[in-house]
Write an enzyme that holds these catalytic residues in place. Structure first.
Site, short mmCIF file in Angstrom:
data_model
loop_
_atom_site.label_atom_id
_atom_site.label_comp_id
_atom_site.label_asym_id
_atom_site.label_seq_id
_atom_site.Cartn_x
_atom_site.Cartn_y
_atom_site.Cartn_z
N ASP A 27 4.26 -3.91 -7.44
CA ASP A 27 3.92 -2.55 -7.03
C ASP A 27 3.29 -2.51 -5.64
O ASP A 27 2.78 -1.48 -5.22
CB ASP A 27 3.02 -1.86 -8.06
CG ASP A 27 1.64 -2.49 -8.18
OD1 ASP A 27 1.49 -3.68 -7.80
OD2 ASP A 27 0.70 -1.82 -8.64
N SER A 65 2.65 -4.23 -12.25
CA SER A 65 2.22 -5.05 -11.12
C SER A 65 3.04 -6.35 -11.01
O SER A 65 4.24 -6.32 -10.78
CB SER A 65 0.72 -5.34 -11.25
OG SER A 65 0.19 -5.91 -10.10
N ASP A 77 3.55 -8.00 -4.37
CA ASP A 77 3.85 -8.07 -5.80
C ASP A 77 4.69 -6.86 -6.20
O ASP A 77 5.13 -6.10 -5.33
CB ASP A 77 2.57 -8.17 -6.64
CG ASP A 77 1.72 -6.91 -6.58
OD1 ASP A 77 1.93 -6.11 -5.65
OD2 ASP A 77 0.86 -6.73 -7.46
N ASP A 119 0.64 -3.61 -4.22
CA ASP A 119 -0.77 -3.37 -3.93
C ASP A 119 -1.52 -4.66 -3.62
O ASP A 119 -2.74 -4.65 -3.43
CB ASP A 119 -1.45 -2.61 -5.07
CG ASP A 119 -1.54 -3.40 -6.38
OD1 ASP A 119 -0.91 -4.47 -6.48
OD2 ASP A 119 -2.24 -2.93 -7.30
#
Length: 448
Positions: free
Chosen positions: A244, A101, A242, A246
């Site tokens: 990833d 992340s 960010d 999400d």
């Protein structure tokens, strides 16, 4: 206490336990065994972000799943919500995202999704965890039943189309100048393309991943570059994802940062007016500002709080029937469209509100004044014993009594780092600063 799983899957430093090839292979074997049921051909789809170590983890996980007789579908770099979507649309038994992340490149992680595209429950994670260190040699697939691996094409196009379809078909972003910061992460190609296809003038940052620069001075946890670019090009809005993709943080046309609480307030207000909320309220975590709760109450809307982690938010939304929830950090879950946090879809929904109201982002997204909030961390050896100390618990109880309805205190162990986080918010900035300092000092003394 879980040995491998934390707040959001398994996470740690790359090539150090638990993010090593041997453990990743065992995770694949254990998860494959748990989700191997029935006589059908089993499938797992595996995506990743742009970290150098993601190649290593991808191959190790694949070996584990293949040894259990599961076919492996490899997507390459794709946002985490893309894996959640593909798990459902490709009728897979399991989805895996390799990402840490917002962490730097030298960390990595493994996030797992069930066939419904939702993150796994605590019970299922515990079942997998119990098998990771077990001897599974006798439960391996026979030589003729080994899985097959293949790379699948077109996943970026599928995700872009999925994201666009969350908007009304006639909605256009033409005339909007948008700066998108992709954190040199998983959204580096899909996010700018989706915005361009919707008609926006797009200026991109963080779209040159090299394996080492994910989240480095870019992205939702380092929005300074986005703020500067929005001001430089006089953009209407800035969007920071960010690693990833999400989560999202928004920057208005003046360069002011808008967090997830303000985003949820704006979307909830719009949806309530249109009758789109499934229930009169939203779900957020214990970290969301008290100002959000007060604002929603003034609109006749409730706020259900959960532990930190969008997995807990999603679970509460499913159980209690809400279709909007999220975190102050920018994980926004819109369950009419997604099963997990989706930075791009959340940003698009916010842009839909901006278009609908015909007002600048600064007006649409500054709906309440957040209460002063102080957050500090105390590094520990990884144990939770300081939190169980009776004197610490008494301090927290006394401070909560002192604040009453004018604030609150939250002290919790991080699920991703060996730290205890201390947060206080309230109407009196001096009081909450003193409370946090006193608690940090007491915890530090017991953690030493």
């Amino acid at each position: 206490m879980a040995k491998y799983f934390g707040t959001d899957g398994i996470r740690g430093r790359s090539n150090r336990p638990p993010i090593t090839p041997d453990i990743a292979m065992k995770v694949g074997m254990a998860a494959g065994l748990v989700f191997r049921n029935g006589d059908h051909r089993h499938r797992v789809v595996i995506g990743k972000d742009t970290r150098l170590s993601s190649y290593m983890i991808e191959n190790a996980l694949s070996a584990g799943f293949l040894s259990m007789g599961m076919d492996v579908l490899l997507t390459g770099p794709i946002p985490t919500p893309g894996i959640a979507m593909l798990t459902r649309s490709m009728r897979c038994d399991l989805g895996v995202m390799i990402s840490a992340s917002h962490n730097p490149y030298d960390d990595n992680g493994i996030k797992l999704f069930g066939p419904d595209g939702a993150k796994l429950s605590d019970a299922t994670e515990a079942e997998i965890e119990a098998l990771i260190d077990a001897d599974l040699g006798s439960r391996l697939a026979s030589p003729d039943a080994l899985g097959r691996a293949r790379r699948i094409d077109g996943v970026s196009d599928r995700y872009i189309e999925y994201a666009k379809r969350t908007l009304p078909r006639n909605l256009s972003l033409e005339g909007l100048r948008v700066v998108i910061d992709c954190a040199n992460g998983a959204g580096y190609s899909v996010a700018p393309e989706a915005l361009w296809e919707l008609g926006a003038e797009v200026i991109s940052l963080g779209v040159e991943p090299n394996g080492f620069n994910i989240n480095r001075e870019v992205g939702s946890t380092a929005p300074e570059a986005l703020v500067a670019k929005v001001r430089e090009v006089r953009a209407d809005i800035g969007i920071a994802l960010d690693g990833d993709a999400d989560r999202a943080v928004i920057v208005d046309e003046h360069g002011q940062i808008i967090d997830g609480d303000q985003m949820m307030a704006a979307i909830a207000t719009s949806w309530a007016a249109q009758g789109l909320l499934s229930k009169p309220g939203i779900v957020a975590t214990v970290m969301s500002n008290l100002g959000l709760e007060r604002y929603l109450a003034g609109k006749g809307l409730g706020l259900v709080r959960t532990p930190v982690g969008d997995r807990h938010v999603a679970e509460a939304m499913r159980l209690e029937g809400y279709n909007l929830g999220g975190e102050q950090s920018g994980h926004i879950i819109l369950s009419d469209y997604t099963t997990t946090g989706d930075g791009l879809v959340a940003a698009l929904q916010l842009l839909a509100v901006v278009r609908d109201l015909g007002r600048p982002v600064s007006e649409v997204c500054h709906l309440f004044e957040p209460l002063p909030q102080v957050l500090k961390s105390v590094r520990t050896s990884g144990d939770r014993r300081p939190l169980e100390d009776s004197a610490i618990r008494k301090m927290i109880e006394d401070f909560n009594g002192k604040l009453g309805d004018n604030g609150r205190i939250l002290v919790r162990a991080s699920g991703t780092e060996p730290v205890i986080r201390v947060m206080a918010e309230g109407d009196d900035p001096g009081m909450i600063a003193a409370i946090v300092d006193d608690l940090v000092a007491a915890l530090s003394a017991r953690a030493a």
